[in-house]
Enzyme design. Structure first.
Site, mmCIF file in Angstrom:
data_model
loop_
_atom_site.group_PDB
_atom_site.id
_atom_site.type_symbol
_atom_site.label_atom_id
_atom_site.label_comp_id
_atom_site.label_asym_id
_atom_site.label_seq_id
_atom_site.Cartn_x
_atom_site.Cartn_y
_atom_site.Cartn_z
ATOM 1 N N SER A 1 -2.585 7.806 -0.896
ATOM 2 C CA SER A 1 -3.511 6.787 -0.383
ATOM 3 C C SER A 1 -4.646 7.492 0.341
ATOM 4 C CB SER A 1 -2.779 5.828 0.566
ATOM 5 O OG SER A 1 -1.798 5.101 -0.116
ATOM 6 N N LYS B 1 -5.808 0.065 -3.784
ATOM 7 C CA LYS B 1 -4.549 0.280 -3.066
ATOM 8 C C LYS B 1 -4.650 -0.197 -1.628
ATOM 9 C CE LYS B 1 -0.639 1.986 -1.530
ATOM 10 N NZ LYS B 1 -0.277 3.414 -1.604
ATOM 11 N N LYS C 1 -2.805 3.226 8.247
ATOM 12 C CA LYS C 1 -3.860 4.050 7.655
ATOM 13 C C LYS C 1 -4.527 3.296 6.513
ATOM 14 C CE LYS C 1 -3.076 6.561 4.357
ATOM 15 N NZ LYS C 1 -2.502 7.473 3.346
#
Length: 311
Positions: A101, A176, A245
């Site tokens: 990611s 994502k 995050k």
């Protein structure tokens, strides 16, 4: 672009997700593996017949495909460019697939730099958690130039049940982050719903039964709550810090595009407050529910698991 050449693959990053992915990828490939923990790399090599690299300073010259499963963009940038750097060691016509990611802006720039070196670069982050990584049923969202994505597909198919090309370089990582923001929103919304239901005398498990047979259901209600939350185990394998995050990346996308997303942004802020409240160093993302339990004074788990136990 130089015509691709056959060769070996290198899998970098063998953590909770990377390890089962490497195990599924290994059959049919000449594979090298690397992890910051040499013992982990050695174990994966022993299980798959791959070769563990002690470091990334001397990548075998016939490696033509590099798969990254790393925590964030800073680490990806370090691995690719830190002297001597992975990119500097790859031959023309090689392929890099970033499956972690990362930040879309960083990915876009890395893809541009790689292209200038004659190297294809694809971002292909995944969704599904450790369970789907083990069964090779991950959902993979892919960003990159069409020709690069075509080359990447045979390397992705062994890892996922769904592979979707979403757009140019960086778009996979954008997809994502946005997906995980929606996932976190579903997790929080279900917690709020169960809290209200509990105040009305409806047991959480019964309310979930209603939700999952009706239009309010989501992956959170169908999987996370019965498997990882009502049990009190909080063992999905996806850390809250990693979720945050992704949520912060998604917030940056919302801000940069001047989009209206008050519901999604409220969920991100709630997740941040939950993290500040939690008293464990590495909480699972499903422990977001503990925030609601604390604030409402109403446990969403049974009597036997109303308090988290520590190993």
């Amino acid at each position: 672009m130089v015509t691709p050449q056959p060769g070996a693959s290198l899998f970098i990053g063998l953590g909770n997700m990377g390890r089962p992915m490497a195990l599924n990828y290994a059959p049919g490939h000449e594979l090298f593996v690397f992890d910051a923990d040499p013992e982990v790399a050695a174990a994966v090599a022993a299980e798959t017949g791959a070769t563990a690299l002690a470091d990334l300073a001397s990548i075998p010259s016939h490696v033509r495909t590099v798969i990254l499963m790393l925590p964030n963009s800073r680490i990806v940038e370090h691995v690719l460019w830190k002297e001597p750097g992975v990119l500097n060691q790859l031959a023309l016509g090689s392929l890099v697939i970033d499956m972690g990611s990362s930040e879309p802006a960083s990915t876009t720039e890395l893809a541009r730099e790689a292209a200038a070196m004659g190297i294809d670069y694809v971002d292909a982050p995944v969704s599904g958690g450790v369970a789907k990584a083990i069964t090779a049923e991950l959902a993979i969202m892919v960003g990159g130039e069409d020709s690069a994505v075509d080359r990447a597909l045979p390397h992705l198919v062994p890892l996922g049940a769904s592979v979707v090309q979403v757009g140019p370089p960086g778009s996979g990582h954008a997809a994502k982050a946005l997906n995980n923001l929606l996932s976190a929103t579903n997790l929080a919304a279900a917690a709020e719903t169960l809290t209200v239901a509990t105040s009305m005398g409806i047991a959480p498990a019964k309310m979930l039964e209603v939700i999952n047979g009706s239009t309010g259901r989501s992956q959170a209600s169908e999987v996370k709550y019965p498997k990882h939350i009502l049990t009190g185990t909080f063992d999905s394998g996806f850390a809250m810090d990693l979720m945050l995050k992704d949520l912060n990346i998604a917030r940056g996308l919302i801000d940069s595009t001047s989009s209206e997303a008050p519901v999604l942004l409220a969920a991100r802020e709630t997740a941040q407050r939950a993290r500040e409240m939690l008293d464990t160093p590495h909480p699972d993302h499903t422990e977001l529910v503990r925030y609601y339990e604390e604030r409402s004074g109403r446990p969403l788990r049974g009597d036997r698991t109303s308090e988290r136990t520590h190993a």
